[in-house]
Design a protein around this motif. Structure first.
Motif, short mmCIF file in Angstrom:
data_model
loop_
_atom_site.label_atom_id
_atom_site.label_comp_id
_atom_site.label_asym_id
_atom_site.label_seq_id
_atom_site.Cartn_x
_atom_site.Cartn_y
_atom_site.Cartn_z
N SER A 141 7.03 -0.43 -2.40
CA SER A 141 5.91 -0.56 -1.49
C SER A 141 4.57 -0.44 -2.19
CB SER A 141 6.02 0.49 -0.38
OG SER A 141 6.02 1.79 -0.93
N ASP A 170 1.09 3.76 3.71
CA ASP A 170 2.31 2.99 3.45
C ASP A 170 3.56 3.84 3.62
OD1 ASP A 170 3.22 0.26 2.29
OD2 ASP A 170 4.35 1.73 1.15
N ASN A 192 -1.53 -5.43 -3.72
CA ASN A 192 -1.84 -6.82 -3.39
C ASN A 192 -2.67 -6.97 -2.12
OD1 ASN A 192 -0.37 -7.72 -5.63
ND2 ASN A 192 1.55 -7.76 -4.48
N ASP A 193 -2.54 -6.03 -1.19
CA ASP A 193 -3.28 -6.14 0.06
C ASP A 193 -4.76 -5.81 -0.09
OD1 ASP A 193 -0.98 -6.90 1.31
OD2 ASP A 193 -0.54 -4.93 2.19
N ASP A 211 2.84 -3.72 -2.56
CA ASP A 211 2.18 -4.22 -1.36
C ASP A 211 0.78 -3.64 -1.23
OD1 ASP A 211 4.50 -5.62 -0.71
OD2 ASP A 211 5.34 -3.93 0.41
N TRP A 265 -8.21 -3.17 -7.14
CA TRP A 265 -9.07 -3.35 -5.99
C TRP A 265 -10.52 -3.63 -6.39
CZ3 TRP A 265 -7.53 0.91 -1.87
CH2 TRP A 265 -6.23 0.61 -1.39
N VAL A 323 -4.64 3.82 3.86
CA VAL A 323 -3.45 2.97 3.76
C VAL A 323 -2.24 3.90 3.78
CG1 VAL A 323 -2.18 1.27 2.40
CG2 VAL A 323 -4.69 1.23 2.40
#
Length: 285
Positions: A85, A103, A91-92, A88, A155, A101
């Motif tokens: 995870s 997750d 990449n998000d 993810d 980021w 976030v």
């Protein structure tokens, strides 16, 4: 809730065929089960006729085998999901408005709302943005610190973009956290508070699985440092409180040995006992 398959279904799977049994054979099996005892039955209560005896021996054999296999499947440890995870999250990109976030899925709606309100107010006043991330486990990096640096670089690729950004990571399975950020963020918080949050707030509360408190107390402590307010301190480990959540190699081998013993015993009951009964019957003839 686990599901146990019926003996006939599992026996069909064991034979490696996906064909459904013909209606005729099903009718015959049902008839055989309902066949009344013959007047000439032996003193041991057996059905008359070789076909009837063989049918019951076969049915007992298949039924025990199916039950053993079904129980073995139900007792087998579930395979770990091969989801990473943390990729993810990378990449998000950064959350647009929430500042969080989650997750790992461990934060309540109240905590998310409180963190968002605190972080949004801090960004409006001090132009420093805090991003909070929870992940269940890491597979790409050795620890939370490496992952936090990776998130910051992904980021905010340039120094200008990441200058006033802070990244706070909590890894729930490892009970650890990390705080990193750009030069302006590091200067505003100070090394002392940075070290304190990653050695006190995040790991201590995460060890007790107080993930909401771990994130929100860290947010408040960082915000107070950026505002120049006195540090209120953080939680500390109680003596003998922090224990490893991972099984040792010896514990794993012990569990595996117990599971093998149980399955082996079931297989013996399923296959050896019915065959012994069958040979005992043949010898009597």
């Amino acid at each position: 809730m686990e599901t146990l398959l019926s003996p006939s279904t599992l026996f069909t799977l064991l034979r490696g065929t996906t064909r459904r049994p013909a209606a005729k054979s099903t009718t015959i099996s049902c008839a055989a089960l309902k066949k009344p005892l013959s007047a000439s039955s032996s003193s041991h209560g057996e059905y008359s006729g070789g076909a009837g005896r063989m049918s019951w021996v076969s049915f007992l054999h298949h039924g025990l085998a199916a039950a053993a296999l079904s129980l073995a499947i139900s007792l087998a440890p579930a395979p770990s999901p091969a989801l990473a995870s943390e990729f993810d999250v990378l990449n998000d990109g950064p959350p647009v408005d929430s500042y969080v976030v989650d997750d790992a899925g461990v934060l309540s709606r109240v905590t998310k709302s409180d963190v968002k309100r605190l972080a949004r107010d801090l960004e409006a006043r001090k132009n420093i943005r805090l991003n909070f991330i929870t992940v269940r486990k890491l597979t790409s990096k050795a620890d939370a610190f490496e992952y936090a640096d990776q998130v910051l670089e992904k980021w905010y690729p340039t120094i200008e973009e990441g200058n006033n950004k802070g990244i706070i990571v909590l890894v729930t399975s490892q009970k650890e956290g990390a705080v990193t950020g750009g030069p302006a963020f590091i200067k505003a918080v100070g090394d002392q508070i940075l070290d304190a949050t990653v050695s006190e707030n995040l790991p201590v509360l995460a060890t007790d699985e107080k993930y909401n408190e771990a994130i929100f107390s860290t947010a408040k402590r960082l915000a107070a440092a950026i505002d120049g307010l006195p540090d209120t301190g953080g939680p500390s480990f109680k003596e003998n409180k922090r224990e490893s959540n991972f099984k040792t190699k010896e514990e794993t081998e012990e569990k595996r040995g117990q599971f093998t013993l149980v399955v082996g015993g079931l297989l013996v009951i399923a296959f050896v006992v019915p065959m012994a009964q069958y040979y005992a019957y043949v010898s009597k003839k």
